[in-house]
Design an enzyme around this catalytic site. Structure first.
Site, mmCIF file in Angstrom:
data_model
loop_
_atom_site.group_PDB
_atom_site.id
_atom_site.type_symbol
_atom_site.label_atom_id
_atom_site.label_comp_id
_atom_site.label_asym_id
_atom_site.label_seq_id
_atom_site.Cartn_x
_atom_site.Cartn_y
_atom_site.Cartn_z
ATOM 1 N N SER A 314 27.341 57.980 42.674
ATOM 2 C CA SER A 314 26.491 57.821 43.851
ATOM 3 C C SER A 314 26.600 59.043 44.748
ATOM 4 C CB SER A 314 26.903 56.573 44.637
ATOM 5 O OG SER A 314 26.210 56.498 45.865
ATOM 6 N N LYS A 320 32.231 55.502 43.323
ATOM 7 C CA LYS A 320 31.417 54.648 42.459
ATOM 8 C C LYS A 320 31.182 55.356 41.117
ATOM 9 C CE LYS A 320 27.326 51.685 42.843
ATOM 10 N NZ LYS A 320 26.634 51.963 41.578
#
Length: 460
Positions: A314, A320
């Site tokens: 991300s 992430k």
């Protein structure tokens, strides 16, 4: 003094300007001018195969004493260079061109004639010599079959065998790792990870067998049918000689089509192969989505496995990590399924004695083969080979799975089992605890009957 940017070439329609350094001639230039549509040119695999066809046609003409040896060898030497991937920048014609592929055939004839003439000192004509005994109407369908056969043999088959082998290794390694099975995305009876992966392996094996089954039709070539299938301007043995030369050159058992009219008027074999590629895409998408679901989380998803971390997931959420390889494979599968629809519609465009969507069939078929081959290797090497198993999480889910009560059906009946499952769900308790309270079975008997590892072996 400035070097001229253009030179003057001519064909049966007259003169026109061609870039000074272009190896092609007037007919190619007309096609470039006529079809400024997509900027997509014919795939390299198609052009290399087209050169192999031209090489083999020269050999057939030589064997049949229709062309002198000097010209034939010069044509073959030039075609060999193109087959090796040289001079492909001299094939600029858009995929969306004349439906027979005549423009691409003449592009090859012109480039080969120029290279052969320059190298040999002979006067070699694109139509009279390079295209001798041929028509675009049999050359392009033949090239579709040859190029797809070579790409399947050299790229797709090895990639699928590699994927099968990779899955097999992980399946054996994970054969004793028990997890909760799922139907309708809901908890079901337990299976092992090895069993789950064995299904993936069999899917890919089945797809490879389907593709292999279709190759017999793909290896059949309509070369020798010339303009409409009758073989006008070609020796009766020309098609057989070309198939023999192509087989020797490629190592693939090509043979003349039983009825060359079929090979010109239809593209049924290409449609068939595309259908098998679509089925493979469906299988790969199922596997890719299974991996995505199994990897989901790490806290709010299934979190059964952890795929290799390949890149930040991300631009705004630090830490992430996303399942990028399965996502890329799923997109490949979507493209291939779309390509199959294009090929299916194009295959319907065999009007009387000629299909008139040959270039778009070639483009999409070869793209599907290449995409699937590359995706299969990526899926094997960057997803399946390296994923880690969250065994503790799998065990926790198993311990709390009320569906295990299914194993008690023959002992306590479906109705009693349903009551135990409902209570276990409602109270968030292990099914074995609730079963002890609601049946007369001993703890030892319940442990034996509800052992998840034993339940993966079937039986009663």
């Amino acid at each position: 003094m400035t070097k001229p940017t253009f030179r003057i070439e001519h064909d049966s329609m007259g003169e026109l300007q061609v870039p000074a350094d272009a190896l092609y001639g007037a007919q190619t230039q007309r096609a470039v001018d006529n079809f400024p549509i997509s900027g997509l040119t014919m795939p390299a695999a198609f052009l290399r195969a087209l050169a192999l066809v031209k090489h083999s046609c020269a050999q057939a003409n030589l064997n049949l004493k229709l062309i002198d040896e000097n010209r034939a060898r010069a044509i073959q030497a030039a075609a060999d260079k193109i087959a090796q991937g040289l001079y492909l920048e001299h094939f600029p014609i858009d995929v969306f061109q004349t439906g027979s592929g005549t423009s691409s055939n003449m592009n090859a004839n012109e480039v080969i004639a120029r290279l052969a003439s320059e190298a040999s000192g002979e006067s070699i004509h694109p139509n009279d010599h390079v295209n001798m005994s041929q028509s675009s109407n049999d050359v392009i369908p033949t090239t579709i079959h040859v190029s797809a056969s070579i790409e399947i043999e050299q790229k797709l088959r090895p990639a699928l065998l590699h994927l099968i082998n990779t899955i097999e290794i992980r399946s054996v390694e994970l054969q004793s790792v028990v997890k909760t099975g799922r139907t309708h995305l809901m908890d079901a009876m337990p299976i092992t990870l090895g069993q789950e992966l064995s299904a993936w392996k069999q899917q890919i094996q089945d797809n490879l067998e389907r593709i292999n089954d279709s190759l017999e039709r793909l290896h059949a070539l309509p070369q020798g049918g010339t303009a409409v299938g009758t073989g006008i301007n070609a020796h009766p043995d020309f098609g057989k000689e070309v198939a023999s030369a192509l087989s020797e050159k490629s190592g693939i058992p090509f043979h003349p089509m039983k009825n060359p009219f079929v090979g010109l008027a239809s593209q049924d074999s290409a449609v068939e192969v595309s259908g098998q590629l679509k089925t493979l895409a469906v299988s790969l998408m199922k596997i890719a989505n299974d991996l995505r679901w199994m990897n989901s989380g790490p806290l709010a998803g299934l979190s059964e496995i952890e795929l290799p971390a390949l890149q930040p997931g991300s631009s705004i959420m630090p830490g992430k990590i996303n399942p990028v390889i399965p996502e890329a494979v799923a997109m490949v599968c979507t493209q291939v399924i779309g390509n199959d629809l294009t090929i299916t519609v194009a295959g319907q465009s065999g009007n009387f004695q000629l299909n008139v969507m040959l270039p778009v069939i070639a483009y999409n078929l070869l793209q599907s083969i290449e995409l699937l081959a590359n995706a299969a290797r990526l899926l094997a090497d960057k997803a399946i080979d390296g994923f880690k198993v969250n065994k503790a999480h799998l065990q926790k889910a198993l311990d709390r799975n009320p569906i295990l009560v299914t194993a008690l059906n023959r002992v306590i009946g479906y109705e009693k089992g349903a009551a135990i499952a409902k209570k276990a769900y409602a109270e968030g308790r292990p099914v074995i605890e609730v079963a002890q309270e609601m049946t007369e079975l001993s703890e030892a008997e319940l442990k034996r009957l509800l052992d998840p590892a034993q339940l993966t072996k079937g039986g009663v």
